[in-house]
Write a protein that holds these residues in place. Structure first.
Motif, PDB file in Angstrom:
ATOM      1  N   CYS A   1       0.590  -1.351  -0.010  1.00 46.69           N
ATOM      2  CA  CYS A   1       0.044   0.121   0.191  1.00 46.69           C
ATOM      3  C   CYS A   1       0.923   1.189  -0.011  1.00 46.69           C
ATOM      4  CB  CYS A   1      -0.968   0.107   1.301  1.00 46.69           C
ATOM      5  SG  CYS A   1      -0.009  -0.071   2.806  1.00 46.69           S
ATOM      6  N   MET A   2       1.964   1.180   0.772  1.00 45.77           N
ATOM      7  CA  MET A   2       2.761   2.470   0.983  1.00 45.77           C
ATOM      8  C   MET A   2       3.543   2.620  -0.202  1.00 45.77           C
ATOM      9  SD  MET A   2       2.158   3.544   3.969  1.00 45.77           S
ATOM     10  CE  MET A   2       3.501   4.782   4.399  1.00 45.77           C
ATOM     11  N   ARG A   3       4.042   1.492  -1.090  1.00 43.90           N
ATOM     12  CA  ARG A   3       4.781   1.420  -2.114  1.00 43.90           C
ATOM     13  C   ARG A   3       3.912   2.202  -3.272  1.00 43.90           C
ATOM     14  NH1 ARG A   3       6.249  -3.887  -1.959  1.00 43.90           N
ATOM     15  NH2 ARG A   3       4.678  -4.333  -3.750  1.00 43.90           N
ATOM     16  N   GLU A   4       2.567   1.563  -3.319  1.00 47.41           N
ATOM     17  CA  GLU A   4       1.911   2.340  -4.410  1.00 47.41           C
ATOM     18  C   GLU A   4       1.597   3.727  -4.342  1.00 47.41           C
ATOM     19  OE1 GLU A   4       0.569   0.693  -6.940  1.00 47.41           O
ATOM     20  OE2 GLU A   4       1.635  -1.058  -6.843  1.00 47.41           O
ATOM     21  N   ALA A   5       1.037   4.057  -3.119  1.00 49.27           N
ATOM     22  CA  ALA A   5       0.957   5.542  -2.891  1.00 49.27           C
ATOM     23  C   ALA A   5       2.091   6.375  -3.074  1.00 49.27           C
ATOM     24  CB  ALA A   5       0.156   5.856  -1.447  1.00 49.27           C
ATOM     25  N   ILE A   6       3.199   5.876  -2.628  1.00 46.45           N
ATOM     26  CA  ILE A   6       4.486   6.699  -2.600  1.00 46.45           C
ATOM     27  C   ILE A   6       4.678   6.626  -4.043  1.00 46.45           C
ATOM     28  CG2 ILE A   6       6.832   6.969  -1.817  1.00 46.45           C
ATOM     29  CD1 ILE A   6       5.828   6.027   1.181  1.00 46.45           C
ATOM     30  N   GLY A   7       5.011   5.514  -4.360  1.00 44.36           N
ATOM     31  CA  GLY A   7       5.259   5.580  -5.980  1.00 44.36           C
ATOM     32  C   GLY A   7       4.491   6.464  -6.932  1.00 44.36           C
ATOM     33  N   GLN A   8       3.409   6.592  -7.030  1.00 41.57           N
ATOM     34  CA  GLN A   8       2.661   7.414  -7.704  1.00 41.57           C
ATOM     35  C   GLN A   8       2.815   8.774  -7.636  1.00 41.57           C
ATOM     36  OE1 GLN A   8      -1.740   6.298  -7.014  1.00 41.57           O
ATOM     37  NE2 GLN A   8      -1.712   8.738  -7.205  1.00 41.57           N
ATOM     38  N   THR A   9       3.084   8.932  -6.184  1.00 39.76           N
ATOM     39  CA  THR A   9       3.573  10.341  -5.616  1.00 39.76           C
ATOM     40  C   THR A   9       4.772  10.708  -6.285  1.00 39.76           C
ATOM     41  OG1 THR A   9       2.280  10.054  -3.449  1.00 39.76           O
ATOM     42  CG2 THR A   9       4.114  11.829  -3.748  1.00 39.76           C
ATOM     43  N   LEU A  10       5.783   9.943  -6.406  1.00 39.36           N
ATOM     44  CA  LEU A  10       7.245  10.286  -6.821  1.00 39.36           C
ATOM     45  C   LEU A  10       6.970  10.486  -8.410  1.00 39.36           C
ATOM     46  CD1 LEU A  10       9.172   7.924  -4.578  1.00 39.36           C
ATOM     47  CD2 LEU A  10       9.216  10.364  -4.604  1.00 39.36           C
ATOM     48  N   GLN A  11       6.078   9.607  -9.040  1.00 40.81           N
ATOM     49  CA  GLN A  11       6.043   9.774 -10.495  1.00 40.81           C
ATOM     50  C   GLN A  11       5.424  11.049 -10.857  1.00 40.81           C
ATOM     51  OE1 GLN A  11       4.190   6.466 -12.528  1.00 40.81           O
ATOM     52  NE2 GLN A  11       5.489   5.284 -12.002  1.00 40.81           N
ATOM     53  N   TYR A  12       4.163  11.292 -10.128  1.00 43.37           N
ATOM     54  CA  TYR A  12       3.325  12.383 -10.671  1.00 43.37           C
ATOM     55  C   TYR A  12       3.401  13.514  -9.802  1.00 43.37           C
ATOM     56  CZ  TYR A  12       1.361   8.646 -13.419  1.00 43.37           C
ATOM     57  OH  TYR A  12       1.396   7.833 -14.337  1.00 43.37           O
ATOM     58  N   GLY A  13       3.607  13.434  -8.481  1.00 44.76           N
ATOM     59  CA  GLY A  13       3.537  14.448  -7.413  1.00 44.76           C
ATOM     60  C   GLY A  13       2.038  14.655  -6.982  1.00 44.76           C
ATOM     61  N   TYR A  14       1.261  13.530  -7.163  1.00 40.34           N
ATOM     62  CA  TYR A  14      -0.254  13.492  -7.105  1.00 40.34           C
ATOM     63  C   TYR A  14      -0.307  12.348  -6.420  1.00 40.34           C
ATOM     64  CZ  TYR A  14      -5.019  13.219  -7.550  1.00 40.34           C
ATOM     65  OH  TYR A  14      -6.454  13.170  -7.332  1.00 40.34           O
TER      66      TYR A  14
ATOM     67  N   TYR B   1      -9.350  -2.009   6.626  1.00 41.18           N
ATOM     68  CA  TYR B   1      -9.565  -0.967   5.671  1.00 41.18           C
ATOM     69  C   TYR B   1      -8.993  -0.822   4.405  1.00 41.18           C
ATOM     70  CZ  TYR B   1     -10.555   3.951   3.926  1.00 41.18           C
ATOM     71  OH  TYR B   1     -11.096   5.016   3.120  1.00 41.18           O
ATOM     72  N   ILE B   2      -7.893  -0.862   4.410  1.00 42.18           N
ATOM     73  CA  ILE B   2      -6.970  -0.694   3.115  1.00 42.18           C
ATOM     74  C   ILE B   2      -7.249  -2.021   2.182  1.00 42.18           C
ATOM     75  CG2 ILE B   2      -4.676  -0.708   2.015  1.00 42.18           C
ATOM     76  CD1 ILE B   2      -3.656   0.793   4.387  1.00 42.18           C
ATOM     77  N   LYS B   3      -7.651  -3.173   2.753  1.00 46.55           N
ATOM     78  CA  LYS B   3      -8.092  -4.259   1.962  1.00 46.55           C
ATOM     79  C   LYS B   3      -9.347  -3.861   1.340  1.00 46.55           C
ATOM     80  CE  LYS B   3      -9.048  -9.054   2.180  1.00 46.55           C
ATOM     81  NZ  LYS B   3      -9.395 -10.208   3.360  1.00 46.55           N
ATOM     82  N   ARG B   4     -10.238  -3.376   2.060  1.00 46.38           N
ATOM     83  CA  ARG B   4     -11.494  -3.240   1.666  1.00 46.38           C
ATOM     84  C   ARG B   4     -11.869  -2.107   0.452  1.00 46.38           C
ATOM     85  NH1 ARG B   4     -13.662  -1.877   6.238  1.00 46.38           N
ATOM     86  NH2 ARG B   4     -14.169   0.248   5.996  1.00 46.38           N
ATOM     87  N   MET B   5     -10.749  -1.266   0.701  1.00 45.13           N
ATOM     88  CA  MET B   5     -10.759   0.035  -0.422  1.00 45.13           C
ATOM     89  C   MET B   5      -9.973  -0.101  -1.533  1.00 45.13           C
ATOM     90  SD  MET B   5     -13.356   1.566   0.838  1.00 45.13           S
ATOM     91  CE  MET B   5     -13.446   2.715  -0.168  1.00 45.13           C
ATOM     92  N   SER B   6      -9.069  -1.193  -1.472  1.00 45.58           N
ATOM     93  CA  SER B   6      -8.114  -1.257  -2.636  1.00 45.58           C
ATOM     94  C   SER B   6      -7.780  -2.745  -2.792  1.00 45.58           C
ATOM     95  CB  SER B   6      -6.998  -0.426  -2.140  1.00 45.58           C
ATOM     96  OG  SER B   6      -6.046  -1.363  -1.119  1.00 45.58           O
ATOM     97  N   ASN B   7      -7.053  -2.962  -3.974  1.00 50.50           N
ATOM     98  CA  ASN B   7      -6.312  -4.209  -4.114  1.00 50.50           C
ATOM     99  C   ASN B   7      -5.167  -4.352  -4.091  1.00 50.50           C
ATOM    100  OD1 ASN B   7      -5.122  -2.586  -6.039  1.00 50.50           O
ATOM    101  ND2 ASN B   7      -5.319  -4.207  -7.689  1.00 50.50           N
ATOM    102  N   TYR B   8      -4.362  -3.180  -3.023  1.00 51.15           N
ATOM    103  CA  TYR B   8      -3.094  -3.370  -2.504  1.00 51.15           C
ATOM    104  C   TYR B   8      -2.594  -4.692  -1.870  1.00 51.15           C
ATOM    105  CZ  TYR B   8      -3.217   1.703  -3.554  1.00 51.15           C
ATOM    106  OH  TYR B   8      -3.435   3.273  -4.127  1.00 51.15           O
ATOM    107  N   CYS B   9      -3.473  -4.996  -1.125  1.00 46.09           N
ATOM    108  CA  CYS B   9      -2.991  -6.256  -0.175  1.00 46.09           C
ATOM    109  C   CYS B   9      -3.073  -7.538  -0.823  1.00 46.09           C
ATOM    110  CB  CYS B   9      -4.209  -6.426   0.911  1.00 46.09           C
ATOM    111  SG  CYS B   9      -4.533  -5.142   1.757  1.00 46.09           S
TER     112      CYS B   9
END
Ligand SMILES: Cc1cc2nc3c(=O)[nH]c(=O)nc-3n(C[C@H](O)[C@H](O)[C@H](O)COP(=O)(O)OP(=O)(O)OC[C@H]3O[C@@H](n4cnc5c(N)ncnc54)[C@H](O)[C@@H]3O)c2cc1C
Ligand code: SF4
Length: 508
Positions: free
Chosen positions: A349-362, A429-437
């Motif tokens: 979850c952290m890798r995904e959220a931070i990864g896209q942040t580093l790519q786009y700043g978003y 919660y993260i499992k329910r709201m995403s496919n990150y897990c």
């Protein structure tokens, strides 16, 4: 009389009151690129590029109108230092500007004007519905400062989604329950792309400069497609209301791998640079609501973000600064794990959220609040460290909006001053709201021991530590009721496991 008109990098509005009645004989407009501001925090390359490119495009527009502009590129000085020398050299008697969004800069400009004996004309920022004065009047002697009541007042005051008697459209003020669904199990499906823009010559030059001057800063410029002019910002707005608004609300909180933008509007940077006025955004949404017969829940959900949250956090920022920047309700002292700057963590979850942040700043709101923010709170990181990260890493980050969201909302650093409860969640919660897990080496339902999800473990550890606080709040009491179902022995194991995690945060 000689007047200097200051246009800051986040005040790119051609209709600005500061630009009215410019007389080339006595007026000089100034825009300053301050390297000092870019390095004040270790900003994402895309954030620096966005500001520089938008400023240079705006400056081009001023020049084409024949307005008397001095544009200072790459000043090594702060904005105030640069202003001081220009004012002294040019023998200016008046300084005209729009109230800066940042508290520190506002004070610095006022200080400079009084030091140099200048007449200072500081106009209110017309990009907000609620002035500081009106916000203060609303606060008055209230014991509880809550968005919901402020938002209702804003709806009534500005006649938005209310009938003639001031009653809410659809009979209720808030349709949150109808929103916030996860994506279907198979994923989000095809989401119409937001408007994105190939860099033009000005942007290309900026990108090259940023790559060279700020080479050690975080983030990538490869995906830089952000709107840098008003025309582009209007295109993003139009694309959003035409193609993305209809499904915004229902999946507002949903997250999915390789889906960095979801159904979100991507309007924050344009609103914050003042390329767009919130009134035209809300008007466009209201027109689309009628034109396409959109669900009220989605329209209300979106309007609340702009008429409610955006105005509310700005009001709170000016009310509570400078204390807000120092608040640390829980006394947390941990250092921010280094992987917040690289995305190199085993937690998917952290890798995904931070990864896209580093790519786009978003990243969208729930990624900021319930993934990176939630983890920083559970990991007991010093609020200042976390706030510096948010301010550095998002293209839309300006302190008046970043600080209350991070310190106040995500970290509960101001206590219950303007949020009703700490926003914490476990891996469930993260499992329910995403496919990150699905792709994570940890398991969201394991609380301690092998394979235990760090988010889940630290969540329960946090509840154990702050049980009394959570029990005494009706909005969080249920969480501690769930804690009572965990045996004493397991609670001890949770705490032992958490101790190890908190010691080794950097290697997670
Ligand atoms: C920890 C944390 C830090 C944040 N930092 C910033 C920041 O530096 N700058 C920033 O603009 N927003 C910030 N936000 C708020 C929000 O996450 C972003 O505004 C939003 O993700 C921007 O994406 P969007 O334009 O696609 O928004 P959408 O989801 O499409 O929302 C529409 C608009 O509503 C406004 N909005 C929505 N939520 C908020 C909010 N909580 N506070 C203020 N305005 C809001 C924004 O202008 C946004 O463009 C932060 C939230 C959190 C939890
Ligand atoms: S298992 Fe835990 S750490 Fe892994 S993605 Fe899910 S919530 Fe995040």
């Amino acid at each position: 009389m000689k007047r200097l008109v200051l246009i800051l990098g986040d005040q790119l509005d051609i209709d600005s009151p500061a630009l009215k009645n410019i007389d080339s004989k006595i007026d000089q407009i100034i825009m300053i690129e301050s390297a000092n501001e870019a390095q004040h925090v270790w900003s994402h390359k895309a954030k620096i590029a966005l500001f520089l490119s938008a400023m240079r495009h705006f400056a081009e527009g001023l020049k084409q109108l024949g307005l008397p502009l001095v544009y200072v590129q790459h000043s090594p000085k702060t904005i105030t230092e640069e202003l001081r020398s220009k004012i002294i050299d040019g023998k200016f008697t008046h300084l005209i500007c729009i109230e800066p969004g940042e508290w520190r800069l506002k004070g610095a400009i006022e200080g400079l004007a009084s030091e140099l004996n200048l007449v200072l004309v500081m106009h209110e920022d017309a990009h907000f519905y609620c002035s500081h004065l009106k916000f203060k009047a609303w606060v008055a002697n209230k014991k509880e400062l809550r968005l919901e009541y402020f938002y209702r007042l804003m709806r009534k005051t500005h006649g938005i989604l209310v009938d003639q008697d001031g009653n809410p459209e659809g009979g209720q003020w808030n349709f949150d329950r109808d929103n916030r669904k996860p994506f279907p199990k198979k994923g989000p499906g095809l989401i119409p792309a937001p408007a994105l823009f190939e860099p033009d010559e000005i942007s290309k030059a900026v990108l090259a400069e940023v790559e060279e001057r700020y080479s050690d800063h975080p983030g990538s410029l490869l995906h830089f497609r952000w709107p840098v002019t008003r025309a582009q910002a209007l295109e993003v707005l139009e694309g959003f209301v035409e193609h993305r608004l209809a499904t915004f609300g229902i999946h507002e909180d949903a997250m999915w791998t390789d889906t960095p933008f979801g159904w979100h509007s991507l309007l924050s940077s344009s609103l914050n640079l003042k390329l767009l006025n919130p009134r035209e955004v809300i008007d466009a949404v209201l027109v689309a609501w009628k034109k396409y017969d959109l669900e009220l829940a989605t329209v209300e959900g979106f309007i609340r973000q702009i008429l409610g949250w955006r105005e509310f956090v700005r009001g709170m920022y000016y009310l509570d600064m400078p204390q807000m920047a120092l608040d640390n309700f829980y006394g947390h002292q941990n250092v921010l794990p280094a992987w917040y700057w690289t995305g190199k963590t085993k937690m998917s979850c952290m890798r995904e959220a931070i990864g896209q942040t580093l790519q786009y700043g978003y990243a969208h709101h729930i990624q900021r609040l319930m993934v990176t923010g939630n983890f920083a709170l559970l990991a007991e990181v010093l609020p200042k460290e976390v706030c510096d990260w948010y301010l550095a890493i998002y293209i839309d980050a300006i302190e008046w909006v970043e600080l209350p969201n991070t310190a106040g909302m995500a970290l509960f650093a101001s206590g219950g001053r303007f949020t009703s409860k700490p926003y914490i969640a476990s891996g469930a919660y993260i499992k329910r709201m995403s496919n990150y897990c699905d792709t994570c080496q940890y398991k969201p339902d394991i609380r301690f021991g092998e394979g235990a999800c760090p988010v889940t473990n630290l969540y329960w550890n946090f509840l154990i530590k702050h049980r009394t606080q959570f029990e005494s709040n009706p909005r969080t009491r249920l969480m501690t009721a769930n804690l009572s179902r965990i045996s004493e022995v397991d609670q001890q194991s949770i705490q032992v496991h958490a101790k190890g995690l908190l010691r080794d945060l950097h290697s997670l």
